[in-house]
Design a protein around this motif. Structure first.
Motif, PDB file in Angstrom:
ATOM      1  N   GLU A   1      46.454   4.532   1.520  1.00 20.50           N
ATOM      2  CA  GLU A   1      46.445   5.375   2.714  1.00 20.50           C
ATOM      3  C   GLU A   1      46.088   6.817   2.405  1.00 20.50           C
ATOM      4  OE1 GLU A   1      50.274   4.733   4.474  1.00 20.50           O
ATOM      5  OE2 GLU A   1      49.547   3.056   5.670  1.00 20.50           O
ATOM      6  N   ARG A   2      46.569   7.335   1.272  1.00 17.63           N
ATOM      7  CA  ARG A   2      46.304   8.742   0.974  1.00 17.63           C
ATOM      8  C   ARG A   2      44.847   8.986   0.621  1.00 17.63           C
ATOM      9  NH1 ARG A   2      51.831   8.975  -2.331  1.00 17.63           N
ATOM     10  NH2 ARG A   2      51.300   6.775  -2.302  1.00 17.63           N
ATOM     11  N   LEU A   3      44.227   8.016  -0.090  1.00 12.71           N
ATOM     12  CA  LEU A   3      42.811   8.182  -0.394  1.00 12.71           C
ATOM     13  C   LEU A   3      41.976   8.120   0.882  1.00 12.71           C
ATOM     14  CD1 LEU A   3      40.892   8.654  -2.752  1.00 12.71           C
ATOM     15  CD2 LEU A   3      40.545   6.180  -2.876  1.00 12.71           C
ATOM     16  N   ARG A   4      42.341   7.240   1.808  1.00 15.12           N
ATOM     17  CA  ARG A   4      41.638   7.188   3.089  1.00 15.12           C
ATOM     18  C   ARG A   4      41.808   8.495   3.854  1.00 15.12           C
ATOM     19  NH1 ARG A   4      43.788   1.744   3.131  1.00 15.12           N
ATOM     20  NH2 ARG A   4      45.416   2.309   4.624  1.00 15.12           N
ATOM     21  N   LEU A   5      43.011   9.077   3.761  1.00 18.67           N
ATOM     22  CA  LEU A   5      43.250  10.343   4.445  1.00 18.67           C
ATOM     23  C   LEU A   5      42.375  11.445   3.860  1.00 18.67           C
ATOM     24  CD1 LEU A   5      44.846  11.934   6.546  1.00 18.67           C
ATOM     25  CD2 LEU A   5      46.671  12.220   4.863  1.00 18.67           C
ATOM     26  N   ILE A   6      42.212  11.454   2.547  1.00  7.88           N
ATOM     27  CA  ILE A   6      41.337  12.446   1.918  1.00  7.88           C
ATOM     28  C   ILE A   6      39.911  12.300   2.422  1.00  7.88           C
ATOM     29  CG2 ILE A   6      40.262  13.119  -0.264  1.00  7.88           C
ATOM     30  CD1 ILE A   6      42.862  12.633  -1.665  1.00  7.88           C
ATOM     31  N   PHE A   7      39.416  11.067   2.483  1.00  7.79           N
ATOM     32  CA  PHE A   7      38.042  10.866   2.951  1.00  7.79           C
ATOM     33  C   PHE A   7      37.889  11.254   4.410  1.00  7.79           C
ATOM     34  CE2 PHE A   7      37.303   8.197  -0.843  1.00  7.79           C
ATOM     35  CZ  PHE A   7      36.063   8.708  -1.206  1.00  7.79           C
ATOM     36  N   THR A   8      38.944  11.065   5.203  1.00 10.13           N
ATOM     37  CA  THR A   8      38.899  11.511   6.595  1.00 10.13           C
ATOM     38  C   THR A   8      38.779  13.029   6.654  1.00 10.13           C
ATOM     39  OG1 THR A   8      40.266   9.630   7.296  1.00 10.13           O
ATOM     40  CG2 THR A   8      40.127  11.506   8.797  1.00 10.13           C
ATOM     41  N   CYS A   9      39.595  13.707   5.863  1.00 10.62           N
ATOM     42  CA  CYS A   9      39.567  15.175   5.848  1.00 10.62           C
ATOM     43  C   CYS A   9      38.254  15.716   5.297  1.00 10.62           C
ATOM     44  CB  CYS A   9      40.726  15.704   5.000  1.00 10.62           C
ATOM     45  SG  CYS A   9      42.374  15.355   5.652  1.00 10.62           S
ATOM     46  N   CYS A  10      37.592  14.948   4.433  1.00 11.57           N
ATOM     47  CA  CYS A  10      36.384  15.438   3.758  1.00 11.57           C
ATOM     48  C   CYS A  10      35.104  14.880   4.370  1.00 11.57           C
ATOM     49  CB  CYS A  10      36.456  15.102   2.268  1.00 11.57           C
ATOM     50  SG  CYS A  10      37.704  16.050   1.381  1.00 11.57           S
ATOM     51  N   HIS A  11      35.113  14.692   5.675  1.00 13.45           N
ATOM     52  CA  HIS A  11      33.917  14.206   6.363  1.00 13.45           C
ATOM     53  C   HIS A  11      32.831  15.287   6.350  1.00 13.45           C
ATOM     54  CE1 HIS A  11      31.350  12.648   9.582  1.00 13.45           C
ATOM     55  NE2 HIS A  11      31.917  11.478   9.347  1.00 13.45           N
ATOM     56  N   PRO A  12      31.572  14.887   6.171  1.00 13.37           N
ATOM     57  CA  PRO A  12      30.482  15.885   6.123  1.00 13.37           C
ATOM     58  C   PRO A  12      30.333  16.718   7.386  1.00 13.37           C
ATOM     59  CG  PRO A  12      29.732  13.770   5.280  1.00 13.37           C
ATOM     60  CD  PRO A  12      31.085  13.529   5.872  1.00 13.37           C
ATOM     61  N   ALA A  13      30.916  16.271   8.510  1.00 18.93           N
ATOM     62  CA  ALA A  13      30.822  17.061   9.742  1.00 18.93           C
ATOM     63  C   ALA A  13      31.566  18.378   9.635  1.00 18.93           C
ATOM     64  CB  ALA A  13      31.374  16.252  10.920  1.00 18.93           C
ATOM     65  N   LEU A  14      32.473  18.482   8.658  1.00 21.75           N
ATOM     66  CA  LEU A  14      33.264  19.707   8.472  1.00 21.75           C
ATOM     67  C   LEU A  14      32.637  20.580   7.398  1.00 21.75           C
ATOM     68  CD1 LEU A  14      36.859  18.141   8.366  1.00 21.75           C
ATOM     69  CD2 LEU A  14      35.656  19.063  10.354  1.00 21.75           C
ATOM     70  N   ALA A  15      32.803  21.887   7.538  1.00 22.41           N
ATOM     71  CA  ALA A  15      32.378  22.806   6.485  1.00 22.41           C
ATOM     72  C   ALA A  15      33.180  22.508   5.226  1.00 22.41           C
ATOM     73  CB  ALA A  15      32.597  24.246   6.929  1.00 22.41           C
ATOM     74  N   MET A  16      32.577  22.743   4.063  1.00 19.40           N
ATOM     75  CA  MET A  16      33.224  22.376   2.797  1.00 19.40           C
ATOM     76  C   MET A  16      34.599  23.023   2.637  1.00 19.40           C
ATOM     77  SD  MET A  16      33.173  20.622   0.082  1.00 19.40           S
ATOM     78  CE  MET A  16      31.482  20.045   0.029  1.00 19.40           C
ATOM     79  N   GLU A  17      34.715  24.301   2.943  1.00 16.70           N
ATOM     80  CA  GLU A  17      36.010  24.959   2.780  1.00 16.70           C
ATOM     81  C   GLU A  17      37.051  24.366   3.724  1.00 16.70           C
ATOM     82  OE1 GLU A  17      35.551  29.165   3.116  1.00 16.70           O
ATOM     83  OE2 GLU A  17      34.852  29.387   1.051  1.00 16.70           O
ATOM     84  N   SER A  18      36.627  23.953   4.914  1.00 13.72           N
ATOM     85  CA  SER A  18      37.555  23.333   5.862  1.00 13.72           C
ATOM     86  C   SER A  18      38.004  21.968   5.363  1.00 13.72           C
ATOM     87  CB  SER A  18      36.895  23.189   7.236  1.00 13.72           C
ATOM     88  OG  SER A  18      36.612  24.459   7.789  1.00 13.72           O
ATOM     89  N   ARG A  19      37.086  21.223   4.763  1.00  8.83           N
ATOM     90  CA  ARG A  19      37.457  19.919   4.202  1.00  8.83           C
ATOM     91  C   ARG A  19      38.563  20.072   3.165  1.00  8.83           C
ATOM     92  NH1 ARG A  19      31.564  17.424   2.437  1.00  8.83           N
ATOM     93  NH2 ARG A  19      30.350  18.537   4.010  1.00  8.83           N
ATOM     94  N   VAL A  20      38.346  20.996   2.257  1.00  8.78           N
ATOM     95  CA  VAL A  20      39.298  21.167   1.163  1.00  8.78           C
ATOM     96  C   VAL A  20      40.631  21.691   1.684  1.00  8.78           C
ATOM     97  CG1 VAL A  20      39.726  22.358  -1.015  1.00  8.78           C
ATOM     98  CG2 VAL A  20      37.435  21.512  -0.484  1.00  8.78           C
ATOM     99  N   ALA A  21      40.581  22.665   2.573  1.00  8.47           N
ATOM    100  CA  ALA A  21      41.816  23.248   3.098  1.00  8.47           C
ATOM    101  C   ALA A  21      42.644  22.207   3.850  1.00  8.47           C
ATOM    102  CB  ALA A  21      41.489  24.423   4.016  1.00  8.47           C
ATOM    103  N   LEU A  22      41.989  21.392   4.662  1.00  3.00           N
ATOM    104  CA  LEU A  22      42.705  20.366   5.431  1.00  3.00           C
ATOM    105  C   LEU A  22      43.330  19.333   4.495  1.00  3.00           C
ATOM    106  CD1 LEU A  22      43.377  19.462   8.294  1.00  3.00           C
ATOM    107  CD2 LEU A  22      41.256  18.133   8.299  1.00  3.00           C
ATOM    108  N   THR A  23      42.627  18.979   3.438  1.00  2.00           N
ATOM    109  CA  THR A  23      43.170  18.019   2.471  1.00  2.00           C
ATOM    110  C   THR A  23      44.393  18.592   1.766  1.00  2.00           C
ATOM    111  OG1 THR A  23      40.950  17.148   2.110  1.00  2.00           O
ATOM    112  CG2 THR A  23      42.617  16.561   0.488  1.00  2.00           C
ATOM    113  N   LEU A  24      44.329  19.842   1.394  1.00  5.44           N
ATOM    114  CA  LEU A  24      45.472  20.473   0.733  1.00  5.44           C
ATOM    115  C   LEU A  24      46.695  20.480   1.642  1.00  5.44           C
ATOM    116  CD1 LEU A  24      43.788  23.522  -1.046  1.00  5.44           C
ATOM    117  CD2 LEU A  24      44.420  21.325  -2.030  1.00  5.44           C
ATOM    118  N   ARG A  25      46.457  20.663   2.940  1.00  5.44           N
ATOM    119  CA  ARG A  25      47.573  20.697   3.897  1.00  5.44           C
ATOM    120  C   ARG A  25      48.165  19.314   4.120  1.00  5.44           C
ATOM    121  NH1 ARG A  25      51.761  21.470   5.209  1.00  5.44           N
ATOM    122  NH2 ARG A  25      52.565  21.588   7.320  1.00  5.44           N
ATOM    123  N   LEU A  26      47.318  18.325   4.380  1.00  9.94           N
ATOM    124  CA  LEU A  26      47.804  17.018   4.790  1.00  9.94           C
ATOM    125  C   LEU A  26      48.107  16.094   3.621  1.00  9.94           C
ATOM    126  CD1 LEU A  26      45.538  16.304   7.888  1.00  9.94           C
ATOM    127  CD2 LEU A  26      47.798  17.353   7.808  1.00  9.94           C
TER     128      LEU A  26
END
Length: 421
Positions: free
Chosen positions: A106-131
Motif C-alpha cells: 500500500e505504501r509503495l502505491r501511495l508513493i506512485f500516486t503522489c508522484c504522478h507526472p501531472a504534478l510538479a516535481m517539487e509537489s510530488r516529493v513534498a506530498l510523499t514526504l507528508r503522506l
C-alpha cells in the motif's frame, strides 16, 4: 499510565503506523484529504483517550479502526444528494477491488500516486514526504529551504490536483514506470535523509523507522526496475549511509562526525552489499546519475579503515562529476568540505563564501565555522557556530555545534603558551 508514557507511546506508534494508515484509507476511500485528516483525527483521539484508558493491546489496529470511523463520519456529513449512491458503495462495499498493480504494497502505491507526472516535481516529493514519511509541514519546508506557508499551499494544491484529475491509487504499468521513477527516488531519498538526521527538535535525532522504511521501499522498487542504475545507486547510497548509524550518536546524545566515528561499529554486511551494488553499476560502463555518484562517494569513505586513509582526491573528483549532473549550491557546499581536506581550508572557505543563497541553511554556517576554526579565526568561527545553532533543528547536531563553539577561546581570554599544554 502517566501522560508522559502515553505521549511517548503515541509518538512511537505515529512514526511506525502513520504511512500504513494513510495508505489503507486512501485505498478504501480514494481521497487523500479524507485519508490524511481521518488519520490525524485518530491520533488526536489517542492523545485524548490513551492517558486515561491506557495504550490498547494493538495500538495500530485501534488507530486504523478509529481512522476508518472518522473517515466514514466525514463522508456522511459531506455527502450531497447526487453522491449518495457512490458514497454508500464506498462506506459499505468491502468486496474485491480493481487491480492495484504488480506490487502488493500500500505504501509503495501511495508513493506512485503522489508522484504522478501531472504534478510538479517539487509537489510530488513534498506530498510523499507528508503522506508516506509522516513529516510535518515545517519539517518538509526545512528540507526544501522554503517558508512553511508556501510549503503548506504546495501540498494542498497537489492533493487537490490528484482529486480533480482522478489519479488512480496503484503502481503504474511497466511502460509508465520511467515517467514516475525520478519523483519516487527523490521522495525516498528525502524520507531517508529525515531518518538519517531528523530536522525537527521534537523527535529522536536519528529515526531508524524512516531509514528502514525508505530502504524497504527502495528494495521493492529495485524488483520493479532491476536494470535502472539510479534505483541501484540510491539503494547503495542508503545502505552505505545506514551502515554508519550505530556510530553516529554518542552515549550523551551528541552527533559524532564521520572523522570521529568508531568504524568498528559500522555494519559490515550493509557496507559489503552497498559496495557490491556500486561495483555492478561501474561494470556496466553506463554514465552514472546523481545517486550512483553519491553512492560512489560513500563507497570511498567506507573503504577507508581510518579517516586519515580517505582518498580525498577521488572524493573531490567524484564531486566534480556530481556538480556537472546536479549543479546545486548544496552539492557545491559538500564539495567544498572535500576540497578543504585536499587543498586546505582557505581554498574551501572562498568556495563556501560564494554560496550566499544558502544563508538560511544551518549546514552552510556549520561548514564556515569549521573552516574558520581551522584558519585560527576564533571570533568569526564563534559567530558562524551561533548562526548554525540558531538554524539547526536536530538535537544531536545542536549539541555537537555547541561543544565545538564552547571549545573556542573566548574573545579577550588569555591564551596559554605552548609550554603550558
Amino acid at each position: 499510565m502517566t501522560a508522559i508514557d502515553a505521549a511517548q507511546a503515541i509518538s512511537r506508534v505515529h512514526r511506525e503506523q502513520w504511512a500504513r494508515i494513510v495508505a489503507s484509507l486512501t485505498r478504501r476511500f480514494g481521497d487523500l484529504d479524507i485519508a490524511e485528516e481521518a488519520a490525524a483525527e485518530a491520533f488526536a483521539s489517542a492523545v485524548e483517550r490513551w492517558p486515561t484508558d491506557g495504550v490498547p493491546p494493538n495500538p495500530g489496529a485501534w488507530l486504523t479502526t478509529t481512522a476508518n470511523r472518522k473517515a466514514i463520519d466525514r463522508i456522511r456529513r459531506e455527502s450531497k444528494r447526487e453522491d449518495k449512491e457512490r458514497g454508500a458503495r464506498m462506506l459499505y462495499d468491502d468486496g474485491p477491488r480493481e487491480p492495484v498493480g504488480a506490487v502488493d504494497d500500500e505504501r509503495l502505491r501511495l508513493i506512485f500516486t503522489c508522484c504522478h507526472p501531472a504534478l510538479a516535481m517539487e509537489s510530488r516529493v513534498a506530498l510523499t514526504l507528508r503522506l508516506v514519511g509522516g513529516m510535518t509541514v515545517p519539517e518538509i519546508a526545512r528540507a526544501f529551504l522554503v517558508r512553511e506557508a508556501a510549503m503548506g499551499q504546495r501540498i494542498t494544491r497537489a492533493k487537490a490536483k490528484i482529486a480533480a484529475a482522478g489519479i488512480p491509487y496503484r503502481v503504474p504499468r511497466a511502460q509508465d514506470l520511467p515517467a514516475r521513477v525520478t519523483g519516487v527516488l527523490a521522495a525516498l531519498f528525502l524520507v531517508f535523509n529525515e531518518g538519517y538526521l531528523a530536522s525537527g527538535p521534537d523527535t529522536d535525532p536519528v529515526r531508524a523507522d524512516l531509514t528502514a522504511e525508505a530502504i524497504r521501499l527502495t528494495r521493492m522498487l529495485r524488483t520493479l526496475l532491476p536494470q535502472d542504475g539510479e534505483v541501484a545507486g540510491l539503494l547503495a547510497l542508503m545502505l552505505l549511509t545506514e551502515a554508519r548509524r550505530p556510530a553516529r550518536i554518542s552515549a550523551s546524545g551528541e552527533l559524532v562526525t564521520l572523522h570521529e566515528q568508531d568504524r568498528g561499529a559500522w555494519d559490515a554486511e550493509l557496507i559489503a552489499e552497498g559496495h557490491r551494488l556500486v561495483r555492478e553499476r561501474l561494470g556496466t560502463g553506463a554514465a552514472p546519475g546523481r545517486y550512483q555518484v553519491l553512492a560512489a562517494i560513500n563507497a570511498v569513505h567506507t573503504s577507508a579503515r581510518d579517516a586519515r586513509d580517505t582518498d580525498w582526491s577521488q572524493v573531490v573528483a567524484l564531486y566534480d562529476q556530481l556538480v556537472r549532473i546536479d549543479p546545486s549550491p548544496v552539492v557545491a557546499l559538500n564539495r567544498a568540505v572535500a576540497v578543504a581536506e585536499l587543498d586546505g581550508p582557505d581554498v574551501a572557505l572562498a568556495l563556501v563564501d560564494g554560496l550566499g543563497t544558502l544563508v538560511g541553511y544551518h549546514a552552510f554556517h556549520a561548514t564556515r565555522a569549521e573552516l574558520l576554526r581551522r584558519l585560527g579565526r576564533g571570533a568569526d568561527a564563534r559567530a558562524a557556530y551561533d548562526d548554525a545553532i540558531a538554524l539547526a533543528g536536530n538535537t544531536a547536531e545542536i549539541a555537537y555545534l555547541r561543544r565545538r563553539r564552547d571549545q573556542l577561546v573566548p574573545p579577550g581570554a588569555p591564551r596559554r603558551s605552548v609550554t603550558e599544554s
